[in-house]
Design a protein around this motif. Structure first.
Motif, PDB file in Angstrom:
ATOM      1  N   TRP A 139      96.936  95.433  28.519  1.00 54.32           N
ATOM      2  CA  TRP A 139      97.379  94.130  29.014  1.00 54.32           C
ATOM      3  C   TRP A 139      98.016  93.252  27.968  1.00 54.32           C
ATOM      4  CZ3 TRP A 139      97.605  95.628  33.524  1.00 54.32           C
ATOM      5  CH2 TRP A 139      96.592  96.363  34.126  1.00 54.32           C
ATOM      6  N   ILE A 140      97.849  93.525  26.702  1.00 56.32           N
ATOM      7  CA  ILE A 140      98.484  92.681  25.694  1.00 56.32           C
ATOM      8  C   ILE A 140      99.732  93.340  25.116  1.00 56.32           C
ATOM      9  CG2 ILE A 140      96.310  91.562  25.138  1.00 56.32           C
ATOM     10  CD1 ILE A 140      96.076  93.140  22.655  1.00 56.32           C
ATOM     11  N   SER A 141     100.117  94.468  25.637  1.00 58.50           N
ATOM     12  CA  SER A 141     101.315  95.151  25.164  1.00 58.50           C
ATOM     13  C   SER A 141     102.539  94.718  25.972  1.00 58.50           C
ATOM     14  CB  SER A 141     101.127  96.667  25.299  1.00 58.50           C
ATOM     15  OG  SER A 141     102.336  97.336  25.050  1.00 58.50           O
ATOM     16  N   VAL A 142     103.707  94.878  25.389  1.00 60.67           N
ATOM     17  CA  VAL A 142     104.968  94.552  26.060  1.00 60.67           C
ATOM     18  C   VAL A 142     105.104  95.308  27.381  1.00 60.67           C
ATOM     19  CG1 VAL A 142     107.480  94.780  25.877  1.00 60.67           C
ATOM     20  CG2 VAL A 142     106.163  93.951  23.926  1.00 60.67           C
ATOM     21  N   CYS A 143     104.538  96.492  27.461  1.00 60.16           N
ATOM     22  CA  CYS A 143     104.708  97.321  28.649  1.00 60.16           C
ATOM     23  C   CYS A 143     103.935  96.809  29.857  1.00 60.16           C
ATOM     24  CB  CYS A 143     104.308  98.767  28.372  1.00 60.16           C
ATOM     25  SG  CYS A 143     102.574  98.958  27.887  1.00 60.16           S
ATOM     26  N   SER A 144     103.144  95.741  29.697  1.00 55.73           N
ATOM     27  CA  SER A 144     102.264  95.294  30.780  1.00 55.73           C
ATOM     28  C   SER A 144     102.862  94.150  31.582  1.00 55.73           C
ATOM     29  CB  SER A 144     100.918  94.851  30.209  1.00 55.73           C
ATOM     30  OG  SER A 144     101.075  93.680  29.417  1.00 55.73           O
ATOM     31  N   GLY A 145     104.172  94.026  31.600  1.00 49.11           N
ATOM     32  CA  GLY A 145     104.812  92.864  32.214  1.00 49.11           C
ATOM     33  C   GLY A 145     104.666  92.741  33.710  1.00 49.11           C
ATOM     34  N   SER A 146     104.401  93.821  34.421  1.00 48.75           N
ATOM     35  CA  SER A 146     104.346  93.758  35.884  1.00 48.75           C
ATOM     36  C   SER A 146     103.066  93.080  36.359  1.00 48.75           C
ATOM     37  CB  SER A 146     104.420  95.168  36.468  1.00 48.75           C
ATOM     38  OG  SER A 146     104.115  95.130  37.852  1.00 48.75           O
ATOM     39  N   ILE A 147     103.218  92.122  37.281  1.00 49.70           N
ATOM     40  CA  ILE A 147     102.053  91.418  37.823  1.00 49.70           C
ATOM     41  C   ILE A 147     101.166  92.346  38.637  1.00 49.70           C
ATOM     42  CG2 ILE A 147     103.169  90.704  39.973  1.00 49.70           C
ATOM     43  CD1 ILE A 147     100.803  88.558  37.835  1.00 49.70           C
TER      44      ILE A 147
ATOM     45  N   MET B   9      94.256  96.021  38.515  1.00 55.34           N
ATOM     46  CA  MET B   9      93.294  96.524  37.538  1.00 55.34           C
ATOM     47  C   MET B   9      92.724  95.457  36.609  1.00 55.34           C
ATOM     48  SD  MET B   9      94.958 100.242  36.539  1.00 55.34           S
ATOM     49  CE  MET B   9      96.691  99.784  36.557  1.00 55.34           C
ATOM     50  N   LYS B  10      93.588  94.630  36.026  1.00 56.93           N
ATOM     51  CA  LYS B  10      93.073  93.683  35.032  1.00 56.93           C
ATOM     52  C   LYS B  10      92.104  92.678  35.640  1.00 56.93           C
ATOM     53  CE  LYS B  10      94.684  89.875  33.481  1.00 56.93           C
ATOM     54  NZ  LYS B  10      93.456  89.080  33.344  1.00 56.93           N
ATOM     55  N   THR B  11      92.504  92.049  36.752  1.00 60.59           N
ATOM     56  CA  THR B  11      91.639  91.051  37.378  1.00 60.59           C
ATOM     57  C   THR B  11      90.278  91.628  37.738  1.00 60.59           C
ATOM     58  OG1 THR B  11      93.536  89.846  38.266  1.00 60.59           O
ATOM     59  CG2 THR B  11      91.424  89.496  39.366  1.00 60.59           C
ATOM     60  N   GLN B  12      90.218  92.902  38.068  1.00 63.76           N
ATOM     61  CA  GLN B  12      88.989  93.516  38.536  1.00 63.76           C
ATOM     62  C   GLN B  12      88.081  93.993  37.394  1.00 63.76           C
ATOM     63  OE1 GLN B  12      89.232  92.944  41.572  1.00 63.76           O
ATOM     64  NE2 GLN B  12      91.460  92.836  41.780  1.00 63.76           N
ATOM     65  N   THR B  13      88.623  94.136  36.196  1.00 64.10           N
ATOM     66  CA  THR B  13      87.856  94.802  35.136  1.00 64.10           C
ATOM     67  C   THR B  13      87.720  94.021  33.833  1.00 64.10           C
ATOM     68  OG1 THR B  13      89.831  95.922  34.286  1.00 64.10           O
ATOM     69  CG2 THR B  13      88.584  97.072  36.003  1.00 64.10           C
ATOM     70  N   ILE B  14      88.587  93.043  33.596  1.00 60.00           N
ATOM     71  CA  ILE B  14      88.609  92.351  32.303  1.00 60.00           C
ATOM     72  C   ILE B  14      88.005  90.954  32.442  1.00 60.00           C
ATOM     73  CG2 ILE B  14      90.053  91.510  30.425  1.00 60.00           C
ATOM     74  CD1 ILE B  14      89.955  94.544  30.614  1.00 60.00           C
ATOM     75  N   PRO B  15      86.914  90.652  31.731  1.00 61.22           N
ATOM     76  CA  PRO B  15      86.311  89.313  31.818  1.00 61.22           C
ATOM     77  C   PRO B  15      87.179  88.276  31.120  1.00 61.22           C
ATOM     78  CG  PRO B  15      85.237  90.597  30.111  1.00 61.22           C
ATOM     79  CD  PRO B  15      86.209  91.531  30.788  1.00 61.22           C
ATOM     80  N   LYS B  16      87.046  87.039  31.546  1.00 59.29           N
ATOM     81  CA  LYS B  16      87.864  85.964  30.973  1.00 59.29           C
ATOM     82  C   LYS B  16      87.040  84.682  30.874  1.00 59.29           C
ATOM     83  CE  LYS B  16      89.922  85.096  35.544  1.00 59.29           C
ATOM     84  NZ  LYS B  16      89.093  86.102  36.244  1.00 59.29           N
ATOM     85  N   VAL B  17      87.540  83.740  30.097  1.00 64.97           N
ATOM     86  CA  VAL B  17      86.807  82.489  29.879  1.00 64.97           C
ATOM     87  C   VAL B  17      86.928  81.567  31.093  1.00 64.97           C
ATOM     88  CG1 VAL B  17      86.799  80.352  28.526  1.00 64.97           C
ATOM     89  CG2 VAL B  17      86.906  82.568  27.365  1.00 64.97           C
TER      90      VAL B  17
ATOM     91  N   GLY C 228      92.407  87.782  28.865  1.00 69.37           N
ATOM     92  CA  GLY C 228      90.960  87.935  28.963  1.00 69.37           C
ATOM     93  C   GLY C 228      90.372  88.368  27.632  1.00 69.37           C
ATOM     94  N   VAL C 229      89.278  89.151  27.703  1.00 75.31           N
ATOM     95  CA  VAL C 229      88.528  89.555  26.510  1.00 75.31           C
ATOM     96  C   VAL C 229      88.350  91.070  26.523  1.00 75.31           C
ATOM     97  CG1 VAL C 229      86.331  89.334  25.294  1.00 75.31           C
ATOM     98  CG2 VAL C 229      87.316  87.342  26.441  1.00 75.31           C
ATOM     99  N   LEU C 230      88.582  91.707  25.386  1.00 74.29           N
ATOM    100  CA  LEU C 230      88.475  93.162  25.268  1.00 74.29           C
ATOM    101  C   LEU C 230      87.266  93.549  24.417  1.00 74.29           C
ATOM    102  CD1 LEU C 230      92.253  94.013  24.655  1.00 74.29           C
ATOM    103  CD2 LEU C 230      90.983  94.087  26.807  1.00 74.29           C
ATOM    104  N   PRO C 231      86.702  94.754  24.621  1.00 76.83           N
ATOM    105  CA  PRO C 231      85.480  95.163  23.916  1.00 76.83           C
ATOM    106  C   PRO C 231      85.747  95.659  22.489  1.00 76.83           C
ATOM    107  CG  PRO C 231      86.137  96.876  25.451  1.00 76.83           C
ATOM    108  CD  PRO C 231      87.093  95.736  25.657  1.00 76.83           C
TER     109      PRO C 231
END
Length: 568
Positions: free
Chosen positions: A70-78, A84-92, A198-201
């Motif tokens: 999600w932090i790479s240039v290749c992740s531009g598509s919403i 995937m991101k909304t379902q798996t990555i925690p955020k503040v 979000g936050v990564l492990p």
């Protein structure tokens, strides 16, 4: 940062209300439940249709993302974010509605709202919830925030560093406390560890090749779901994260099936092969669905989606301001918007690059650009252009011809392009159409500046004004900045960057809004691109689907997928 390209202006903020249409078989619809802090879950909610424990759903997805790092240039598509991101990555912070506005609200990962100490070096203290754990049972810690912050601030091939580039240091006084010190005040500090990243492990990624581990889907999760599989060209499948400390999913499995062709997606939905769709609005979508038994529709015209004609300011002929202005006068944006979205409640074009979700920061400076062929002639002749025997503008042996690129297989876009072709030809411009896939456009061509004119949607993923993401010179992807930034159009407007910096730094909301209005005016005067219109959100689901269903313009239609289920 707080923007993505799709599958994510200046306009006063108005009441935000979705239109809900229900099929004959389903329950009564009610407004969303208001929490103790006044926030609501979505623009409107479907009453909680009782669901069974277990079961599977299959949902259509218009686009397949290029990667899941999600932090790479290749992740531009919403679409990657939604699935995937909304379902798996925690955020503040989560984004929830409060009255007419969308606001940031501390998420379940947090023990309390972050504390901010203002000053020349703004300091933010984050307290993590003691029960927050990753899917392997390891606690979510302050080391995870530090790892994420430094990966974005110092890494290469980063989608966008806005905000993270202001981090001076991250300290971790204990496992559940992180303190971020910024080099200077940053009004958009709530976007850090929220919105797109979000936050990564740290314990799984630290010292390893993060991109290699994540790009094709990863096995860890700090959300209610885990990625079971990503079959390229076919589907993404999610299963519950049994260690999630919050509300656990009701379903056993959700499969997102890639169906890029609009007609095929609707045929699959009508036949019951797909249980839900989140389609880009099509002219005949609502008409097609009228009278379909058991079909529910949720429509929200007040979104964070802005569709625009993106002009590459480094490429001929859009490296010329008179040409950009002439094209703005050549296009009848009002007619296009009314034809595309009139039946969905959107009849006027956007007059700014600020979306309705953050409308208080935008105005209407593009309203001076209405279709006016005399103004086209004035701009072009004033710059030394003359029409050739074919009626095209020509200068120094070159004609005003260019290629328009958008997403292949999208019928609405194809119709828009056809209308644009006709309008531009009448004004003396020749536009060839050459569409491509989302992965090719947003993962490669747009970031590298390999286009002349583009037609796509920019999506605000957080209630924070983000003009600097798109128009600041420092947001142009280059080798020097590791290809980071969303200024795909290579906009370089004199006097704009200082105003955008004020928008990013000013902590007083009135002065911040004033700076944004001034920036918006400068953008309209220089026409680095042309806003077309707000794109309504549409969510469709069939009678098999139950649970509480609503739209969230920031986090997408599946922001609460754990509450979805198979209706009893």
């Amino acid at each position: 940062m707080s923007q993505r390209t799709e599958q994510p202006a200046r306009k006063p903020a108005g009441p935000k209300q979705a239109t809900v249409v229900c099929g004959v078989a389903l329950a009564v619809l009610v407004a969303g439940c208001t929490g103790s802090d006044g926030t609501e879950p979505g623009a409107a909610s479907h009453s909680a249709v009782p669901v069974k424990k277990g079961g599977n759903l299959v949902i259509g997805a218009e686009a397949e993302p290029d990667c899941a790092d999600w932090i790479s240039v290749c992740s531009g598509s919403i679409w990657g974010t939604y699935m995937m991101k909304t379902q798996t990555i925690p955020k503040v912070f989560d984004v929830r509605r409060k009255g007419p506005d969308w606001v940031a609200k501390a998420s379940e990962m947090m023990a309390e709202e972050p504390a901010v100490a203002p000053g020349r070096q703004q300091k933010i203290t984050y307290k993590l919830h003691p029960d927050a754990v990753w899917s392997d049972g390891k606690p979510i810690t302050s080391a995870d925030l530090k790892y994420t912050a430094l990966q974005i601030r110092d890494g290469k091939d980063i989608f966008d560093k806005t905000g993270y580039d202001k981090i001076a240091s991250v300290s971790t006084p204990d496992a559940k406390t992180a303190v971020v010190t910024l080099k200077e005040p940053y009004a958009g500090w709530r976007t850090l560890f929220s919105g797109d990243y979000g936050v990564l492990p740290e314990h799984l990624l630290g010292g390893k090749d993060r991109h290699k581990i994540m790009k094709d889907g990863y096995r860890f999760s700090g959300g209610p779901w885990k990625i079971q599989s990503w079959k390229r060209g076919s589907s993404v499948t999610l299963v519950p994260n049994d260690r999630y400390w919050g509300r656990k999913p009701t379903l056993d499995k959700v499969t997102f099936q890639f169906t890029a062709d609009t007609a095929a997606a609707f045929q699959a939905f009508k036949s019951g092969q797909l249980d839900a769709l989140y389609p880009t609005p099509q002219i005949d979508v609502m008409e097609q669905l009228e009278g379909m038994s058991g079909t529910n529709k949720l429509v929200d015209p007040d979104t964070g989606n802005l569709e625009a004609l993106w002009l590459n300011n480094d490429e001929f002929p859009f490296d010329s301001l008179p040409v950009r202005k002439a094209v703005a006068y050549a296009v009848d944006r009002a007619a296009i918007v009314k034809k595309l979205y009139g039946s969905l409640g959107v009849e006027k074009p956007s007059q700014s690059f600020v979306t309705p979700m953050v409308g208080q920061y935008g105005g209407s400076d593009f309203s001076k650009y209405t279709r006016d062929l005399k103004a086209v002639d004035q701009e072009m002749k004033g710059a030394g252009w003359r029409k050739d025997k074919d009626g095209l503008w020509a200068k120094d042996g070159r004609t005003a011809a260019f290629t328009l690129v958008s997403l292949a297989g999208n019928k609405r876009r194809e119709l828009t392009e056809q209308i644009l072709q006709t309008q531009l030809k009448q004004a003396g411009f020749r536009a060839a159409i050459k569409n491509t896939s989302a992965a090719e456009l947003f993962g490669k061509r747009a970031p590298s500046g390999d286009f002349q004119m583009g037609l796509w949607t920019l999506i605000d993923t957080f209630p924070n004004p983000a003009l600097s993401n798109t128009f600041s010179e420092v947001s142009i992807p280059t080798e020097e900045n590791g290809q980071s930034g969303l200024n795909f159009i290579r906009s370089k407007v004199d006097g704009l960057d200082p105003l955008l910096r004020d928008v990013d730094r000013e902590l007083d909301e009135k002065r911040r809004a004033s700076a944004s209005l001034k920036a918006d005016k400068v953008i309209a005067e220089n026409v680095p691109s042309i806003p077309v219109g707000t794109v309504p959100n549409i969510l469709l689901w069939n009678k098999r689907v139950g649970g509480r269903i609503s739209l969230n313009p920031s986090e997408g239609p599946w922001w609460n997928l754990e509450e979805w289920g198979v209706a009893k």
